[in-house]
Design a protein around this motif. Structure first.
Motif, mmCIF file in Angstrom:
data_model
loop_
_atom_site.group_PDB
_atom_site.id
_atom_site.type_symbol
_atom_site.label_atom_id
_atom_site.label_comp_id
_atom_site.label_asym_id
_atom_site.label_seq_id
_atom_site.Cartn_x
_atom_site.Cartn_y
_atom_site.Cartn_z
ATOM 1 N N GLY A 34 0.576 -1.108 -0.007
ATOM 2 C CA GLY A 34 0.029 0.258 -0.111
ATOM 3 C C GLY A 34 0.989 1.295 0.468
ATOM 4 O O GLY A 34 2.032 1.035 0.195
ATOM 5 N N PRO A 35 0.432 2.403 -0.426
ATOM 6 C CA PRO A 35 0.989 3.221 -0.141
ATOM 7 C C PRO A 35 2.145 4.196 0.875
ATOM 8 O O PRO A 35 0.886 3.049 1.915
ATOM 9 C CB PRO A 35 0.011 4.872 -0.374
ATOM 10 N N MET A 191 -3.886 -1.752 1.706
ATOM 11 C CA MET A 191 -3.957 -1.089 2.612
ATOM 12 C C MET A 191 -4.040 0.126 2.024
ATOM 13 O O MET A 191 -3.252 0.609 1.105
ATOM 14 C CB MET A 191 -3.764 -1.177 3.729
ATOM 15 N N LYS A 192 -5.025 1.181 2.554
ATOM 16 C CA LYS A 192 -4.732 2.256 2.188
ATOM 17 C C LYS A 192 -6.065 3.106 3.285
ATOM 18 O O LYS A 192 -6.991 2.830 3.338
ATOM 19 C CB LYS A 192 -5.899 2.770 1.019
ATOM 20 N N HIS A 193 -5.198 4.489 3.701
ATOM 21 C CA HIS A 193 -6.157 5.750 4.609
ATOM 22 C C HIS A 193 -6.396 4.504 5.703
ATOM 23 O O HIS A 193 -7.177 4.992 6.561
ATOM 24 C CB HIS A 193 -7.282 6.066 3.670
ATOM 25 N N GLY A 194 -5.437 3.385 5.868
ATOM 26 C CA GLY A 194 -5.274 2.633 7.459
ATOM 27 C C GLY A 194 -6.836 2.200 7.601
ATOM 28 O O GLY A 194 -6.700 1.009 8.241
ATOM 29 N N LYS A 195 -7.019 1.355 6.024
ATOM 30 C CA LYS A 195 -7.676 0.688 6.047
ATOM 31 C C LYS A 195 -7.681 -0.388 5.256
ATOM 32 O O LYS A 195 -6.420 0.060 4.109
ATOM 33 C CB LYS A 195 -9.622 1.095 5.349
ATOM 34 N N VAL A 196 -8.645 -1.559 4.927
ATOM 35 C CA VAL A 196 -7.362 -3.167 4.057
ATOM 36 C C VAL A 196 -8.445 -2.353 2.987
ATOM 37 O O VAL A 196 -10.054 -2.659 3.213
ATOM 38 C CB VAL A 196 -8.263 -4.033 4.893
ATOM 39 N N ALA A 197 -7.498 -1.919 1.820
ATOM 40 C CA ALA A 197 -8.076 -2.152 0.963
ATOM 41 C C ALA A 197 -9.165 -3.263 -0.068
ATOM 42 O O ALA A 197 -9.904 -3.166 -1.101
ATOM 43 C CB ALA A 197 -7.497 -1.478 -0.010
ATOM 44 N N VAL A 207 -3.408 -6.971 -10.286
ATOM 45 C CA VAL A 207 -3.862 -7.167 -11.720
ATOM 46 C C VAL A 207 -4.474 -5.210 -11.932
ATOM 47 O O VAL A 207 -4.663 -4.822 -11.172
ATOM 48 C CB VAL A 207 -5.974 -7.382 -12.048
ATOM 49 N N PRO A 208 -4.087 -4.471 -12.742
ATOM 50 C CA PRO A 208 -4.529 -3.549 -13.474
ATOM 51 C C PRO A 208 -5.438 -2.516 -12.573
ATOM 52 O O PRO A 208 -5.460 -1.327 -12.102
ATOM 53 C CB PRO A 208 -4.463 -3.097 -14.662
ATOM 54 N N ALA A 209 -7.082 -2.996 -12.140
ATOM 55 C CA ALA A 209 -7.688 -2.606 -11.337
ATOM 56 C C ALA A 209 -7.740 -2.768 -9.805
ATOM 57 O O ALA A 209 -7.835 -1.172 -9.618
ATOM 58 C CB ALA A 209 -9.256 -3.170 -12.168
ATOM 59 N N VAL A 210 -7.131 -3.592 -9.328
ATOM 60 C CA VAL A 210 -6.748 -3.141 -7.685
ATOM 61 C C VAL A 210 -5.577 -2.945 -8.025
ATOM 62 O O VAL A 210 -5.907 -1.564 -7.265
ATOM 63 C CB VAL A 210 -6.779 -4.878 -7.099
ATOM 64 N N LEU A 211 -4.440 -2.400 -8.272
ATOM 65 C CA LEU A 211 -3.386 -1.438 -8.002
ATOM 66 C C LEU A 211 -3.662 -0.466 -8.637
ATOM 67 O O LEU A 211 -3.677 0.765 -7.376
ATOM 68 C CB LEU A 211 -2.426 -1.916 -9.329
ATOM 69 N N TYR A 215 -3.100 2.286 -5.906
ATOM 70 C CA TYR A 215 -1.787 3.596 -6.251
ATOM 71 C C TYR A 215 -2.125 4.870 -6.485
ATOM 72 O O TYR A 215 -1.622 5.509 -6.864
ATOM 73 C CB TYR A 215 -0.969 2.881 -6.822
ATOM 74 N N GLU A 216 -3.686 4.696 -7.173
ATOM 75 C CA GLU A 216 -4.168 6.004 -8.239
ATOM 76 C C GLU A 216 -2.793 6.362 -8.835
ATOM 77 O O GLU A 216 -2.644 7.589 -9.065
ATOM 78 C CB GLU A 216 -4.319 6.699 -6.547
ATOM 79 N N MET A 217 -3.295 5.054 -9.330
ATOM 80 C CA MET A 217 -2.023 5.770 -11.561
ATOM 81 C C MET A 217 -2.256 4.540 -12.049
ATOM 82 O O MET A 217 -3.057 3.122 -11.074
ATOM 83 C CB MET A 217 -0.933 5.395 -10.543
ATOM 84 N N ASP A 218 -2.139 4.217 -13.226
ATOM 85 C CA ASP A 218 -2.209 3.257 -13.978
ATOM 86 C C ASP A 218 -1.177 2.464 -13.438
ATOM 87 O O ASP A 218 0.116 3.124 -14.360
ATOM 88 C CB ASP A 218 -2.695 3.383 -14.858
ATOM 89 N N ILE A 219 -1.652 1.434 -13.901
ATOM 90 C CA ILE A 219 -0.323 0.559 -13.669
ATOM 91 C C ILE A 219 -0.806 -1.337 -14.465
ATOM 92 O O ILE A 219 -1.425 -1.307 -14.306
ATOM 93 C CB ILE A 219 -0.084 -0.338 -12.022
#
Length: 234
Positions: A34-35, A191-197, A207-211, A215-219
């Motif tokens: 996570g970030p 995790m993201k913003h303290g929660k399980v994403a 997979v691209p959609a989950v990532l 991470y709020e970016m295209d991967i």
């Protein structure tokens, strides 16, 4: 199995871990990704009882970490923190485990040197050896690849994979490199913003959609050698 139930930690008005409920499987490698600021290290610290939680509970094989005697918990679980200071007193009975861990991480040539005489990468490998020599069922590692170059980062992940497969360890680690997480993990928690994403196997997570959500970016994701590898440059 490590079970967290609604684990929460705040600093003032900032909630850094927000009601995290997880069942981390016994055996194998679980990576927490996570970030920055997602709460990964804080969660790991609460699981190991290095940090108190404001709400919730954590059990390790049914043992409540807040109520279990320290010596009992220490035989079940060990942790590598981001910041490490040596305060433990060793006994002759520890020597066999120490020698095994030094050999396991190929540190024999450095065994006569003090920690402050080692490079950052060498010191990091020594700290991981210290955790492994405790010979616990659960090994928690907070960013174990810190200060390691590509060669030693790969060697470290191979050794952790070997510890899980051959020694029966349950390895839970915080990782920033999602490709190492993808290649070596049995299970991934994001995790993201303290929660399980999101959580699941590497096949489900990398997979691209989950990532993109995490991470709020295209991967982009490619299959190489049967493994999922992320490309996020450019």
């Amino acid at each position: 199995m490590i079970v967290t139930n609604q684990v929460t930690k705040s600093y003032g008005d900032s909630c850094v871990v927000d009601g995290v409920t997880l069942n981390l499987p016994k055996g194998g490698i679980t990576s927490i990704i996570g970030p920055n600021g997602a709460g990964k290290s804080t969660l790991l610290s609460m699981v190991s009882r290095l940090m108190s939680m404001d709400k919730g509970s954590v059990t390790v094989d049914g043992l409540d970490v807040t109520k279990t005697a320290s010596d009992v918990l220490a035989r079940r679980l060990s942790i590598l923190r981001q910041e490490n200071h040596m305060t433990a007193r060793l006994t002759p009975a520890d020597k066999i485990h120490i020698d095994q861990a030094i050999n396991y991480l190929n540190l024999d040539a450095l065994s006569h040197r003090f920690l402050d005489e080692l490079s950052g990468g060498q010191r990091q490998r020594a700290f991981v050896a210290m955790v492994l020599c405790q010979d616990t069922d659960y090994v928690l590692l907070d960013e174990p690849l810190n200060n390691l170059d590509m060669k030693h980062a790969m060697a470290m992940m191979k050794l952790l994979r070997k510890a899980a497969d051959e020694l029966g360890k349950t390895v839970v680690l915080v990782l920033h490199d999602i490709n190492f997480a993808s290649w070596y993990s049995d299970y991934i928690v994001a995790m993201k913003h303290g929660k399980v994403a999101a959580q699941g196997t590497a096949e489900a997570m990398i997979v691209p959609a989950v990532l993109a959500e995490i991470y709020e970016m295209d991967i982009k994701v490619h299959q190489i050698g049967g493994q999922r590898i992320s490309v996020y440059y450019g």
